[in-house]
Design a protein around this motif. Sequence first.
Motif, PDB file in Angstrom:
ATOM      1  N   SER A   1       0.818  -1.222   0.000  1.00 36.98           N
ATOM      2  CA  SER A   1       0.000   0.000   0.000  1.00 36.98           C
ATOM      3  C   SER A   1       0.847   1.265   0.000  1.00 36.98           C
ATOM      4  CB  SER A   1      -0.966  -0.002   1.176  1.00 36.98           C
ATOM      5  OG  SER A   1      -0.264  -0.130   2.372  1.00 36.98           O
TER       6      SER A   1
ATOM      7  N   ALA B   1       2.060   4.337  -1.263  1.00 29.39           N
ATOM      8  CA  ALA B   1       1.647   5.210  -2.368  1.00 29.39           C
ATOM      9  C   ALA B   1       2.844   5.798  -3.103  1.00 29.39           C
ATOM     10  CB  ALA B   1       0.755   6.328  -1.838  1.00 29.39           C
ATOM     11  N   GLN B   2       3.920   6.058  -2.394  1.00 26.32           N
ATOM     12  CA  GLN B   2       5.078   6.662  -3.043  1.00 26.32           C
ATOM     13  C   GLN B   2       5.728   5.703  -4.040  1.00 26.32           C
ATOM     14  OE1 GLN B   2       6.142   9.720  -3.184  1.00 26.32           O
ATOM     15  NE2 GLN B   2       4.519  10.427  -1.841  1.00 26.32           N
TER      16      GLN B   2
ATOM     17  N   LEU C   1      -4.131   3.214  -6.151  1.00 24.59           N
ATOM     18  CA  LEU C   1      -3.941   4.374  -5.278  1.00 24.59           C
ATOM     19  C   LEU C   1      -5.260   4.781  -4.635  1.00 24.59           C
ATOM     20  CD1 LEU C   1      -1.640   6.738  -7.358  1.00 24.59           C
ATOM     21  CD2 LEU C   1      -1.114   5.758  -5.148  1.00 24.59           C
TER      22      LEU C   1
END
Lengths: 969, 179
Positions: free
Chosen positions: A505, A507-508, A533
Motif C-alpha cells: 500500500s 503510495a510513493q 492508489l
Amino acid sequence: MAARGHVQDPNDRRLRPIYDYLDNGNNKMAIQQADKLLKKHKDLHCAKVLKAIGLQRTGKQDEAFSLAQEVATLEPTDDNSLQALTILYREMHHPELVTKLYEAAVKKVPLSEEYHSHLFMAYARVGEYKKMQQAGMALYKIVPKNPYYFWSVMSLVMQAISAQDEKLAQTMFLPLAERMVEKMVKEEKIEAEAEVQLYFMILERLGKCVEALDVVRGPLGEKLTSELRSRENKCMMMYQRLQLWPECNALSYKLLLKNPDDWQFYLSYFDSLFHLMDKSWSQPEEGEHCVEGPVQTTVTEAVKFVVDRMEEQDKKESRPLRGPYLACLELIHRLRQRGCPDEKELGDPLELMVQFFGKFGDKPCCITDLKIYLHLLPPEQRSQFKKRLGELVPLGEAGEDGFGFPGDTKALQRHLCVCQLSRALGLQHALDTEGKLRLITELKAHYHHGLQFGKSCLKTELQFSDMYCLMAAHVYVDLWTETGDENMLWQCLGVLEEGLSFSPSNAQFKLLLLLLFCRLGAFQPVVDLYSSLDAKHVQHDTIGYLLTRYAGSLGQFAAASQSCNFSLRFFHSNQKDTSEYIIQAYKYGAFEKIPEFIAFRTRLNQSLHFAQVRTERMLLDLYTEADVTLSLEESVKAMGVCPEEDDIPWDNMRDNRDLTVLVSWDPKDRELTEEHRRLSLEEESVWLKVRSLTLRLLASLALLGHAPSPRNSDKTNENGISAKSSTLQTLLSQLDQTLETAAQITEKQTQYPFLGPPSSRLASALSSGSCHCQASLQVSSRGITSGSFLFPHADLCPSLPSSLSPLRPEMLSRCKGEVLEMKDGRLTTRPSLLETLVFFVETVCVVLWVASYSASVLRPLKSSLQKKKKKKKDSSSAMPVVLCGFQEWTGSLQGVVTQALDHVKGQEASLTALKLAALTLEEGYSQTQEECGFTRAAMDKVQSSYLGSLQELGDLLRKRADSLKSLKI
Amino acid sequence: MTTLRAFTCDDLFKFNNIQAVLNFLLQYGIPFYLQYLAHWPEYFIVAEAPGGELMGYIMGKAEGSVAREEWHGHVTALSVAPEFRRLGLAAKLMEMLEEISERKGGFFVDLFVRVSNQVAVNMYKQLGYSVYRTVIEYYSASNGEPDEDAYDMRKALSSDTEKKSIVPIPHPVRPEDIE
C-alpha cells in the motif's frame, strides 16, 4: 380544520407505496403504481410527479419533463407535489424551475412560512442573491425570527461578493448590510453568535477594521464562543491589517505562553517584533498600556523569550515539544536575513540542529522540520554535520560489506533521517557514478535489513525501511538522467517493484513507478497502479494529471477515455454537491462558510485539469469512436460543442495540480520552483488552447456543412456562408497565433525537476508536424467551402488539390525506428516514436473528418453538375478539376494510411519477436537474482504495453482506412 | 510545532502530501466534509506543519438531547498522517474537541472505534476514555473483511458531575438501537 394534523391525509396513504418503490430503486413498479392510482384519481397531481421521477430515473427525460410541466402549470400548493417536483427538477439539473414553483405557491398562500422559506432556499440553490434578499425580508415580515432577517443580510453580502463592480459592493451592498445589522444592534435584538460573525464579516469586507475590533472586543464579542480562540484569531487578523504591531506582538506572546508549540504565533511574534524595531517603537511613558499586555521590542527580549521556551521544554518530564527549538532556528534565519549579529546569542545552527536531531531524530517528521533550515549551514560544514549526526545513530558492528545496521526501529529512523538529510544537503548528488552505485548498495542493504522489523505489519501498513528503497530508486534516477544508461532505469523499476511486493500500500512506490512507466511510454501498467492508489474526489483534480497526460499520448485510447471519465464524473457532481451545503450553511448560520463553498466550487470549475479532460474527452470521441461516415454535425451536437463559444476560463484558470505529490529529499536548488510552476501552467494552457481550437475548428466544419442549401438565392447564400466562415477564419487565425506562442515556449526547452510536472505534449506535437498539418488542413477545408458555394461556376483555384495533401509522407517517416530494441545485451526504448505515431494517427483522424465534410459538399455539386451537363452539354466546365482533385487526394491518403498500417504491423511483429528472456541481466554487482526477477517483470510490462498501444493504433488506422474507402463522391 | 486552525475547503486540495496511503485524510466524500463544515465548522480543526504539510485533522459534532442529559460532543474522525505520529498531535486535537464540547455544556464526549484497533483503544484510554458499550457489527464489511463490532467510548465532561454518562452498559447493543 384544527384536527386535520392528526388525521392522516388519505392521499398520503395512497401515495405511500409509490414513495416506497422509488426509495427502493424500483422505478418500474413506481410508474405502474402511479398509473393505477391516476386511473382512479385523475387529479392526484403528486402521483403524476412521482411517476415523472420514475421516468426520469429510467432515462426517459423528455417524458418526465412534460409530465412535470403538466402539474407545474397548475401551480400546485400541496406539499407533496411541491416537494416531489423539487426533487425531480434537481435530478434533472433544472434547479431554476424550483424557484418558479414556489414563486407561484407563495402568491397563492402568501402567509406560509414554509413556502417562503422554500422559496428562499430555491433562490439560494441558483445564487439569485437579490431575490434571496427580498425573500428573506418577506419571511421576516411574516414571522419575525432573527435568522430570516440575517438571511437577507447575508444575501446582500453575497451580492457584494459577486458584484462585478467592486465600487457597487463597497458603496451600496455592504453599507446597506451594515446598516441592517446596526439597526438590530441598536434595538438590542442580536441573539446568536452567527449574527455577530456576520457583522464582523461585513465590517471586515468594508475595511472598517477599527469598528470590527470594537465589535470583537465589546459585549457582542462575548457571543463568539463556539470556535476556540475565536476572539483572539479575529483580533489578530485585524491587528495585522491595521498594522497594530504592539498589539499583534503582545497577543502572540500571550498565546505562545499558553501553547509554545503553535507555529503561526511564532511567525506573527517575529513579524511584529521586526516591524516594531524598524519603526523604533518605544513603550509609551505612562498610562496607555497595550490592551493585549506587554510588548517586546528588542532582539535581546526575543532571544530570551525563545531560549526560555526551550529551557522550559528541556526541564519537562513529558515529551518535549518541537516548537521552541524550531522557533530558535527560525529566529536565526530571520536575524541573518536582516544582517543582525545577535544570532550568535542563540548558538551555532549546526549545534542546534544536532541537538534537535538528538531529541527528535527518531521521529519521521525530523527531516521535514530540519529541511527548512539546512540553508543555515555553510557548505563547508555539511559533511561535518552529517558526521556529527552519524555519531548519534546507534548501529551494530559493520559486517563483511562494511555496513552496520540499526538494532531497532528508532535507530533505523535516525539512520534514515541522516540519509535523507545528506541527500537534502546535496552530498549524494556530489558523488561520482561509482559512489552512487555504492550508495545504492548500502541503501538496499539497509532496506532489506529493516524488513525484519515489519514482519508483523499488516498489508495496509508500511515497512519501516520503505524509504530506503525509495531513496535507492531516486539515486538510480539520478544515474539514469546523468549518464543516460537505461540499465539504471530498469534496475530502478526492479527495486520499486520489489518494494511494492513487501509494502503493497505504499503510495510513493506506486507514484514513482507510475511516473517511470509513463516516461518509458508504457501506459498499461499505469492503469492498475493508479487505480490501486484509490484516488478520491478532489484527487481526480490534484493528481489526475499523472494519468491523463500520458494515456492518450501513448495511444491507449480506451484507457484515456476512461481516465477522463473518472475526472469528469467528479467535476460534474461538484456543482450539485456544493449547492446543497450552501443551503445548509444558511440554515445553520455558518455564514463564513458560504463564500468559502462558492469559492471551492469555482476553483473546481476553473480547474485546468477540468478543461483539459473536457477537451480531450471530446477529441478522443471524434478521433476514435465517432463514425466518420455519419454526420459530424450530429457528433458535435451530441457533445454540445459550439465553435463560436469558448468555455475555458483562460484568464482565471486554476492550476490545482499537486506537483509535489512525489516525495523528494532533493536539495533546494533542485527542487520545484515557483517559476517552474508558472512555466508548466503556461505550457499546459497553450497546449490546451491548441487542442480546444482543433476541437472547435472541427465543430465549425459541422456548422459549415449546415449551410443553407444552394437552391436559395445567391445573396442569402453569401451571407450565410460568410458569417460561418468568419468563425472559421477567426479560429484559424487564433490557431496560428497560438502555434506561434507555442513555438516560442518550446524554444525555451524548460526542464522540470524529475519528480515535478511532466512536460506537456506541446514540444512533441510541434516537432511531429501534426499541428501545422492540421492547421493547413482546416485552411483547405475553408477553400473548399468558399470555392464550392460562392463560385460554383468559376474556375477553382488550381492549387487546391496540392494544399489538400498536407498529410505528407515525412510525418510518417518521423515515426520510423524501433520503439524497443535489444542491442549488445541491453534493452533500449524510444518512447518518443510512439508519441509521434500517435500524433500521426490523430492527424489522420482530423484529415478524415475534413475529407468526409468535403465529400458531403462535393457530392451535391457533382450531381447538379451532371444534371447541367445533360442539359447544356457544355464540356468547358472547369468543375471536374476539384472533383478529380478530391479523388486524387483521397487516393493518396489511402496510400499514406496503408503505409502507416504496414509500419505498425512491422513494429508489432518485431516487438513480438523480441525475446526478453534472452537478455542476460548483470547479477552480482548491484542486483541480486531476486531483484533481477522484478526487473524482468517490469521489462515484460513495458513490452506488452507497447504492443497494446500499437494494436490500438493499428485498429484505429484500419477503421479510418475503411471509412476512407466509403468517401467516394 | 504545529499550526492549529479551522479547516477550510482549500485544505482538500492539500491532502496528498502523505508518504503512506494517498488518501488517508480523504476517507469520506466531499458532501460529508461540506456537511460538517456547514453545520459544525468549529469542530473541524486541521494541524499544519511549518512547511505547509497537513499533519492531521479532527472532525466532530455536538448532538443529543439536553433534557435527557445526553447533549454531547462526538468525534467523527481523527486522523494523523503517519509521518507526524508519536508527537502527541492526536491528544492535542482531542483536547481541543473536548474544550469546545465543554463550552457548549456537553455532558460527555464519545467516539466509536473498531474493537480490533487496539492501538487506538489504548490511546483513548490514556486520554481518559472508557468503554461505555459494545455496538455489534457497527462497521459494515468491506474489502473481504467481515462486519466488525465497535466500542462506544466516552469521557465525562464537567457538566456531568456524577459521571453518570459513562457508567458502562454491560450488554452489547445493535447499531439501530443507538441514537
